[in-house]
Design a protein around this motif. Sequence first.
Motif, short mmCIF file in Angstrom:
data_model
loop_
_atom_site.label_atom_id
_atom_site.label_comp_id
_atom_site.label_asym_id
_atom_site.label_seq_id
_atom_site.Cartn_x
_atom_site.Cartn_y
_atom_site.Cartn_z
N GLY A 133 36.89 54.63 -113.21
CA GLY A 133 35.47 54.54 -113.53
C GLY A 133 34.82 53.32 -112.89
N ILE A 134 35.52 52.19 -112.89
CA ILE A 134 35.03 50.98 -112.21
C ILE A 134 34.94 51.23 -110.71
CG2 ILE A 134 35.50 48.56 -111.69
CD1 ILE A 134 34.73 48.94 -114.57
N LEU A 135 35.97 51.83 -110.15
CA LEU A 135 36.01 52.08 -108.71
C LEU A 135 34.82 52.93 -108.25
CD1 LEU A 135 37.62 51.83 -106.03
CD2 LEU A 135 38.83 53.93 -106.70
N LEU A 136 34.40 53.87 -109.06
CA LEU A 136 33.31 54.76 -108.68
C LEU A 136 31.98 54.04 -108.52
CD1 LEU A 136 34.06 57.94 -110.85
CD2 LEU A 136 34.42 57.65 -108.39
N THR A 137 31.88 52.81 -108.97
CA THR A 137 30.63 52.05 -108.81
C THR A 137 30.55 51.40 -107.42
OG1 THR A 137 31.51 49.96 -109.70
CG2 THR A 137 30.61 51.55 -111.28
N PHE A 138 31.64 51.45 -106.63
CA PHE A 138 31.65 50.86 -105.29
C PHE A 138 31.22 51.91 -104.27
CE2 PHE A 138 35.29 47.89 -106.84
CZ PHE A 138 34.37 47.14 -107.56
N ASN A 139 31.11 51.50 -102.99
CA ASN A 139 30.71 52.46 -101.96
C ASN A 139 31.85 53.43 -101.62
OD1 ASN A 139 32.42 51.16 -99.97
ND2 ASN A 139 30.81 49.63 -99.67
N ARG A 140 31.52 54.46 -100.86
CA ARG A 140 32.48 55.54 -100.62
C ARG A 140 33.73 55.07 -99.88
NH1 ARG A 140 28.83 60.84 -98.89
NH2 ARG A 140 27.72 61.06 -100.90
N ALA A 141 33.55 54.19 -98.92
CA ALA A 141 34.70 53.70 -98.16
C ALA A 141 35.66 52.94 -99.07
CB ALA A 141 34.24 52.81 -97.01
N ALA A 142 35.11 52.11 -99.97
CA ALA A 142 35.95 51.36 -100.91
C ALA A 142 36.63 52.30 -101.90
CB ALA A 142 35.12 50.32 -101.64
N ILE A 143 35.92 53.34 -102.33
CA ILE A 143 36.52 54.32 -103.24
C ILE A 143 37.71 54.99 -102.58
CG2 ILE A 143 36.15 56.53 -104.42
CD1 ILE A 143 33.24 55.62 -104.85
N ALA A 144 37.54 55.38 -101.30
CA ALA A 144 38.63 56.03 -100.57
C ALA A 144 39.85 55.11 -100.47
CB ALA A 144 38.16 56.46 -99.19
N LEU A 145 39.60 53.84 -100.17
CA LEU A 145 40.70 52.88 -100.09
C LEU A 145 41.36 52.68 -101.45
CD1 LEU A 145 39.16 50.22 -97.68
CD2 LEU A 145 41.15 51.68 -97.22
N GLY A 146 40.55 52.67 -102.51
CA GLY A 146 41.10 52.52 -103.85
C GLY A 146 42.00 53.67 -104.23
N VAL A 147 41.60 54.89 -103.90
CA VAL A 147 42.44 56.06 -104.19
C VAL A 147 43.73 56.00 -103.38
CG1 VAL A 147 42.58 58.58 -103.99
CG2 VAL A 147 40.48 57.49 -104.85
N LEU A 148 43.62 55.56 -102.12
CA LEU A 148 44.80 55.46 -101.26
C LEU A 148 45.82 54.47 -101.82
CD1 LEU A 148 46.02 56.42 -98.56
CD2 LEU A 148 44.83 54.50 -97.45
N SER A 149 45.35 53.45 -102.52
CA SER A 149 46.27 52.45 -103.07
C SER A 149 47.24 53.02 -104.08
CB SER A 149 45.47 51.31 -103.71
OG SER A 149 44.87 51.73 -104.94
N LEU A 150 46.88 54.17 -104.68
CA LEU A 150 47.77 54.78 -105.67
C LEU A 150 49.12 55.14 -105.08
CD1 LEU A 150 45.26 57.09 -107.60
CD2 LEU A 150 46.20 54.88 -108.32
N LEU A 151 49.13 55.45 -103.79
CA LEU A 151 50.40 55.75 -103.12
C LEU A 151 51.33 54.55 -103.15
CD1 LEU A 151 52.11 57.72 -101.43
CD2 LEU A 151 50.96 56.81 -99.39
N LEU A 152 50.78 53.37 -102.88
CA LEU A 152 51.59 52.14 -102.90
C LEU A 152 52.07 51.82 -104.31
CD1 LEU A 152 49.30 50.00 -100.57
CD2 LEU A 152 51.47 51.09 -99.96
N THR A 183 35.62 45.82 -97.92
CA THR A 183 34.90 47.06 -97.59
C THR A 183 33.80 47.34 -98.61
OG1 THR A 183 36.92 47.91 -96.56
CG2 THR A 183 35.20 49.51 -97.09
N ALA A 184 34.04 47.00 -99.88
CA ALA A 184 33.02 47.21 -100.91
C ALA A 184 31.75 46.41 -100.59
CB ALA A 184 33.56 46.82 -102.28
N HIS A 185 31.92 45.23 -99.99
CA HIS A 185 30.76 44.43 -99.59
C HIS A 185 30.20 44.86 -98.24
CE1 HIS A 185 28.23 40.85 -98.85
NE2 HIS A 185 28.69 40.95 -97.61
N ALA A 186 31.09 44.99 -97.25
CA ALA A 186 30.66 45.18 -95.86
C ALA A 186 30.35 46.63 -95.51
CB ALA A 186 31.73 44.63 -94.91
#
Length: 320
Positions: A133-152, A183-186
């Motif tokens: 839910g917190i992640l969804l408040t960031f931009n799309r690129a950051a959300i995608a990176l956040g989801v990808l982190s689940l693999l790690l 990415t969330a900022h830039a």
Amino acid sequence: MQGNAPTPDGQVADAPADNWVDHYAPAETRPYLRLSRADRPIGTWLLLLPCWWGLTLAMLADQSPRWEDAWIAIGCAIGAFLMRGAGCTWNDITDRHIDGSVARTRSRPIPSGQVSLRGAILWMCVQALLAFGILLTFNRAAIALGVLSLLLVTIYPFAKRFTWWPQIFLGLAFNWGAVMIWTAHAGSLGWPAVVLYLAGICWTVFYDTIYACQDTEDDALIGVKSTARLFGDDTAKWLKYFLAATVALMGLAVILAVQPTGSFMALVLALAGPWAMGWHMAWQLRGFDQTDDAKMLQLFRANRDTGLIPLIFFVLALFV
């Protein structure tokens, strides 16, 4: 424990004696908060600080801090607490047959019987969903990176079963915030964030090798691998290499981020961050004694301050 104070029921062996969970949290919540390592907050700091590094370097790079960055910083703190808790819960679920055989971990909630396997799985899902839910408040690129982190996060608990370098896998997971929050900022990923990520990985190998020195004997008996076991009597020498790599890579990240648009004074101040961080890591090595478990735990916990040092300089550089 200090003095003759009684040990709270269910307290985990390596938790600080005065932690808030064991003394102030409602009794029914304590097993789950212990499962999230809320009684040992150092891990939340180690997950959070690379996020804040990435955010401040991104602001230095484009010289355009915005009010939304305040929410990104706050969201990082909440998300780090939740995802660290979810990740630790997942780690304890996968290690439930190992932790009971290691002196330092047999008091954890699952092997000690405080939390059932089903309860741990449900608790992990609750924490992960709140973090999402917190992640969804960031931009799309950051959300995608956040989801990808689940693999790690998913892979890490198994790393010590197939490689002598599980600390690198921890570094890959724990420092992902540097690239995600840049990415969330830039709005897009940049090379300074990638180099900063590599610096964070080297730092993680440094501090988690110190942490792993506490378990080398038990790990050898049960066949669990670690850099502490791999390096053996040469551990201090190897830690010097990772210290140097951390400082060099973070310095390069600062130059790549600040030099194109920032002032000379901002660059100097920001470069003072990794330099001072290196001195703090060198101080840790001066007290390094891999046969002293209490000392190793103390040095590991000192890495909260290690990671705060460059952040302070990055923030100061924003004002010049």
